[in-house]
Design a protein around this motif. Structure first.
Motif, PDB file in Angstrom:
ATOM      1  N   GLU A 216       0.816  -1.214   0.000  1.00  0.00           N
ATOM      2  CA  GLU A 216       0.000   0.000   0.000  1.00  0.00           C
ATOM      3  C   GLU A 216       0.850   1.266   0.000  1.00  0.00           C
ATOM      4  OE1 GLU A 216      -2.350  -0.478   3.487  1.00  0.00           O
ATOM      5  OE2 GLU A 216      -3.545  -2.134   2.681  1.00  0.00           O
ATOM      6  N   GLY A 217       2.178   1.094  -0.003  1.00  0.00           N
ATOM      7  CA  GLY A 217       3.063   2.250   0.030  1.00  0.00           C
ATOM      8  C   GLY A 217       3.153   2.920   1.389  1.00  0.00           C
ATOM      9  N   ARG A 218       2.723   2.239   2.435  1.00  0.00           N
ATOM     10  CA  ARG A 218       2.804   2.779   3.803  1.00  0.00           C
ATOM     11  C   ARG A 218       4.133   2.323   4.400  1.00  0.00           C
ATOM     12  NH1 ARG A 218      -2.778   0.905   6.470  1.00  0.00           N
ATOM     13  NH2 ARG A 218      -1.737   1.776   8.310  1.00  0.00           N
ATOM     14  N   TRP A 219       5.204   2.969   3.971  1.00  0.00           N
ATOM     15  CA  TRP A 219       6.549   2.470   4.257  1.00  0.00           C
ATOM     16  C   TRP A 219       6.925   2.566   5.727  1.00  0.00           C
ATOM     17  CZ3 TRP A 219       7.729  -0.600   0.675  1.00  0.00           C
ATOM     18  CH2 TRP A 219       7.409  -0.335  -0.660  1.00  0.00           C
ATOM     19  N   ALA A 220       6.497   3.627   6.401  1.00  0.00           N
ATOM     20  CA  ALA A 220       6.831   3.736   7.829  1.00  0.00           C
ATOM     21  C   ALA A 220       6.189   2.594   8.617  1.00  0.00           C
ATOM     22  CB  ALA A 220       6.378   5.085   8.381  1.00  0.00           C
ATOM     23  N   ASP A 221       4.921   2.314   8.334  1.00  0.00           N
ATOM     24  CA  ASP A 221       4.250   1.193   9.006  1.00  0.00           C
ATOM     25  C   ASP A 221       4.904  -0.136   8.630  1.00  0.00           C
ATOM     26  OD1 ASP A 221       2.357   2.776  10.306  1.00  0.00           O
ATOM     27  OD2 ASP A 221       1.017   2.756   8.572  1.00  0.00           O
ATOM     28  N   ALA A 222       5.299  -0.254   7.361  1.00  0.00           N
ATOM     29  CA  ALA A 222       5.945  -1.496   6.916  1.00  0.00           C
ATOM     30  C   ALA A 222       7.271  -1.704   7.639  1.00  0.00           C
ATOM     31  CB  ALA A 222       6.167  -1.447   5.403  1.00  0.00           C
ATOM     32  N   VAL A 223       8.040  -0.634   7.811  1.00  0.00           N
ATOM     33  CA  VAL A 223       9.321  -0.715   8.531  1.00  0.00           C
ATOM     34  C   VAL A 223       9.091  -1.183   9.956  1.00  0.00           C
ATOM     35  CG1 VAL A 223      11.113   0.719   9.582  1.00  0.00           C
ATOM     36  CG2 VAL A 223      10.633   0.923   7.145  1.00  0.00           C
ATOM     37  N   ARG A 224       8.120  -0.571  10.627  1.00  0.00           N
ATOM     38  CA  ARG A 224       7.861  -0.940  12.019  1.00  0.00           C
ATOM     39  C   ARG A 224       7.457  -2.410  12.145  1.00  0.00           C
ATOM     40  NH1 ARG A 224       6.148   4.661  12.432  1.00  0.00           N
ATOM     41  NH2 ARG A 224       4.148   4.208  11.436  1.00  0.00           N
ATOM     42  N   GLU A 225       6.550  -2.838  11.301  1.00  0.00           N
ATOM     43  CA  GLU A 225       6.073  -4.216  11.398  1.00  0.00           C
ATOM     44  C   GLU A 225       7.168  -5.226  11.043  1.00  0.00           C
ATOM     45  OE1 GLU A 225       2.799  -5.746  12.310  1.00  0.00           O
ATOM     46  OE2 GLU A 225       3.285  -3.938  13.441  1.00  0.00           O
TER      47      GLU A 225
END
Length: 215
Positions: free
Chosen positions: A111-120
Motif C-alpha cells: 500500500e506504500g505505507r513504508w513507515a508502518d511497513a518498517v515498524r512491522e
C-alpha cells in the motif's frame, strides 16, 4: 493625604470583594488579583510598614514564584520522560506472531505505507528471534535493546541490527519518512536472520565476536 492603614485597606478590599461582580470571579483570576493587590500594598510607601518591607516581600514572592515555575517544569519533564519511555517500546499491547507481523509488513508495503511497513518488519524480526529463543521475550523492549541483545547472540549481524533499530526509531519518533529502500534493508535482514544460527559460546568467549552467523 491621610495615610491608609492596613486595617482600613483590608476593610476596603473586603467591601470591594463583596460587590456582585466579584461573586462569580474565576478562582485563577481572583488569586492573580489578590497577588497584585498584595504586592501593590507592599510597595506602597503610604502604607504603614514602608517600602522596605515591600522590597523584602517582593523578593519573597519572586522566590516563591520561581519555585512554583521550577516545580511545574520538573513535573512536565518527568511526565514527558514517562510518556517517551512508554512510546519507545517496540511492541504494542497486542501479541502477534512473527508471521503475523511479517504479513502486516508486506501488506503495508504493497500500500506504500513504508513507515508502518518498517515498524512491522522489525517487529517480525524481534518476534522471530524470541520464538527461536535467541533473545528473551521481555515486555516493553525497545528497538535499541533488541539490537543489543540480538547482536550478542548473532554477532555477525550486530551492526545491521543496530542500523535497523535506528531506522525504526527514525520513522517512529524522528519524523523521518519511511521509504521503500529503508524497508528493503530491514526485509533483507529479516530473511537472512531467519537462516542464521547463534555463534557457539566457545567462539564468542575465547576468540571474540564470531563473523559468520548466517548459514
Amino acid at each position: 493625604m491621610t495615610p491608609t492603614g492596613r486595617d482600613e485597606a483590608a476593610g476596603e478590599a473586603a467591601r470591594e470583594l463583596g460587590k456582585p461582580e466579584y461573586q462569580q470571579e474565576p478562582l485563577v483570576d481572583e488569586l492573580w488579583r489578590r497577588l497584585k493587590q498584595f504586592l501593590g500594598d507592599m510597595m506602597n510607601p503610604e502604607v504603614p510598614g514602608g517600602p522596605g518591607l515591600g522590597v523584602l516581600g517582593a523578593v519573597l514572592i519572586v522566590a516563591i514564584l520561581a519555585a512554583v515555575v521550577a516545580l511545574v517544569v520538573w513535573r512536565l519533564r518527568h511526565t514527558s520522560r514517562r510518556s517517551s519511555a512508554g512510546a519507545d517500546v517496540l511492541f504494542g499491547e497486542r501479541t502477534l506472531s512473527a508471521a503475523d507481523h511479517r504479513g502486516n509488513a508486506e501488506r503495508f508495503a504493497s500500500e506504500g505505507r513504508w513507515a508502518d511497513a518498517v515498524r512491522e518488519r522489525l517487529r517480525a524480526i524481534a518476534r522471530d528471534l524470541e520464538e527461536r529463543a535467541l533473545v528473551d521475550g521481555l515486555p516493553g523492549r525497545t528497538a535499541d535493546e533488541l539490537a543489543a541483545e540480538a547482536g550478542r547472540a548473532l554477532p555477525a549481524f550486530a551492526a545491521e541490527l543496530t542500523q535497523a533499530a535506528r531506522i525504526f526509531d527514525d520513522v517512529t519518533y524522528g519524523d523521518v519518512p519511511g521509504t521503500s529502500q529503508a524497508y528493503g534493508v530491514i526485509a533483507d535482514l529479516d530473511e537472512r536472520l531467519r537462516r542464521a544460527r547463534p555463534a557457539p559460546l566457545s567462539t564468542t568467549t575465547a576468540n571474540g565476536p564470531h563473523q559468520g552467523g548466517a548459514s
